[in-house]
Each structure stands twice: as structure tokens, then as C-alpha cells.
Design a protein around this motif. Sequence first.
Motif, PDB file in Angstrom:
ATOM      1  N   HIS A  28     -42.442 -14.444  29.487  1.00 25.88           N
ATOM      2  CA  HIS A  28     -42.508 -15.297  28.302  1.00 25.88           C
ATOM      3  C   HIS A  28     -43.406 -14.575  27.305  1.00 25.88           C
ATOM      4  N   VAL A  80     -36.061 -18.349  20.821  1.00 25.13           N
ATOM      5  CA  VAL A  80     -36.093 -19.791  20.565  1.00 25.13           C
ATOM      6  C   VAL A  80     -36.932 -20.081  19.323  1.00 25.13           C
ATOM      7  N   GLN A 114     -41.985 -24.534  20.602  1.00 26.34           N
ATOM      8  CA  GLN A 114     -41.071 -23.554  21.203  1.00 26.34           C
ATOM      9  C   GLN A 114     -41.640 -22.978  22.500  1.00 26.34           C
ATOM     10  N   ASP A 115     -42.940 -22.720  22.523  1.00 26.65           N
ATOM     11  CA  ASP A 115     -43.543 -22.138  23.718  1.00 26.65           C
ATOM     12  C   ASP A 115     -43.739 -23.184  24.809  1.00 26.65           C
ATOM     13  N   LEU A 126     -40.263 -23.427  26.359  1.00 26.26           N
ATOM     14  CA  LEU A 126     -39.979 -22.278  27.231  1.00 26.26           C
ATOM     15  C   LEU A 126     -40.764 -22.370  28.540  1.00 26.26           C
ATOM     16  N   ARG A 165     -38.890 -22.451  32.025  1.00 26.86           N
ATOM     17  CA  ARG A 165     -38.917 -21.005  32.296  1.00 26.86           C
ATOM     18  C   ARG A 165     -38.124 -20.617  33.550  1.00 26.86           C
ATOM     19  N   LEU A 188     -34.189 -21.170  33.203  1.00 25.97           N
ATOM     20  CA  LEU A 188     -33.433 -20.492  32.136  1.00 25.97           C
ATOM     21  C   LEU A 188     -32.825 -19.159  32.577  1.00 25.97           C
ATOM     22  N   MET A 196     -38.094 -14.237  27.360  1.00 29.83           N
ATOM     23  CA  MET A 196     -38.000 -15.453  26.537  1.00 29.83           C
ATOM     24  C   MET A 196     -39.084 -15.382  25.483  1.00 29.83           C
TER      25      MET A 196
END
Length: 245
Positions: free
Chosen positions: A36, A161, A168-169, A172, A176, A179, A184
Motif C-alpha cells: 500500500h 484509488v 482512500q487510504d 485500501l 487490502r 483486493l 495499491m
Amino acid sequence: MTKPVANILGVPFTTRGFGETVTHLVERIESGEQMHVLTANPEIVMLANENQAFRTIVEQAYVVPDGIGIVYAAKWTNQPIHERVTGVELVEALMAEADKKQWNVYLLGASPEVIQLAAQKLEQRFPNAHIVGYRDGYFRQDEEEQIVQEIASKKTQLLFVAMGSPKQDQWLARYRDQLQASLMMGVGGTFDVISGKVKRAPMLWQKLNLEWLYRLLATPSRWKRQLAIPRFVWTVLKEKWSNRS
């Protein structure tokens, strides 16, 4: 040897320059890692300081210095961050890699018009990258599971994203593991820039490290967000002085 991580008010930033960052991320994608990537500016650092749940997300991410304030803070505290790694430029560099390696890419977020335009522009510029799907960010909570399953089914190397920060974070981090994307990354207003809906600051403003001021002048409603900058500067300097005593 340069330490790979610099600590700015508790946030762990990579100390790699732009080119090194791209190379390192590509190596990790090709080795099968999942990561991420979080682009952090002073506003994000202050939010991480004030919100423990968000701080945990930041601590588990690969954090790059998107914001000249981070570079200055590193200089004031004698830490080896020497250049910004901006979200827009990182997306474009990763798309160039996707073009070379024929990676799968999924785009999520922004308005229906912007995301469609951004997908078209990226397909034109990077024809060998596979944009395997895109959709706007206007979806209901009860649609999220289906969206996550769709993205997972595409086996993407890159998932970008755009929901604004910190949403957004947080999104994610929540999904995580489901996905199934190699990299990401929350990209904020990047799709607006790529689509042509929003103009980036002229190169002179970028070189003078005044891109934040250009955005503020272009969108005065951002002023409340920009209040994080003086708070960030004061907090960094206060910590530096207290460490001296």
C-alpha cells in the motif's frame, strides 16, 4: 549508507529519490509482494498525529514524501529526504512501467466523467498497459463488496484509488487483503489532472516548490486544509528544540 526510512513526527517516510522509488516499487511488484503506497504531505502527517487509527494505517504503508514541507522538515531535522515523490508523477512513472511489462491496471474513484476521460487518456499514452477496469467513486456502501470482488478477479499489478484523503487510504487498508492487487495507491486528484479537467501548476511554480500556493490561489476554498502547514512547521520545530534540551 543512507537509512531507508526517515521519521517525521512519527511517520516513516522512504528516503529514496524519485527514480530509486520507482525502481524499488517495480522490484517489489515483480517479486510478488503486496504493498500500500501512501503519498503523504504535512496535512497527512498532522492527521496521523491526531488520529490513532489512521496513524496505524500510515505506519503499515510505504510512505513517500509528496509535499515540499516534508523535504524541508527532513532538512531541519537532519534526515536524508532530498526530493518530493509526487502522486501524479509516480502514477505516470508506474504506468510507463505497466506499458513496458503489460501489467493489469484498475482505476477507481473520481466522477464518472473524469474517470472515463482519465482511462481513455492513459490507454492512449500507454497502449501496452492493460486497463482491465475502471469505475467512479460514487458508490454506496452496500456495493463495496461487489467492487472489491471485481477488482480481485482482475489480478491487477496496479490499483489506483481516488477518493480524497484520508478516505482512500482507509478504504485500501480495510480491503487490502481481499483486493489481490500488487500495488495499491491512493491518488487524490491525480485523475482530474490526467483527464485534463484540472491543470497542474506551471513548471516554474513546480521548480520554485510553490505548487501548493498555485493550488490555493486557483482554489481558495482549500485555505482550511492549508492551515495544516503552519501547524506542521511549528510541531516539527518544537520537537527539534525539545530534543536539543
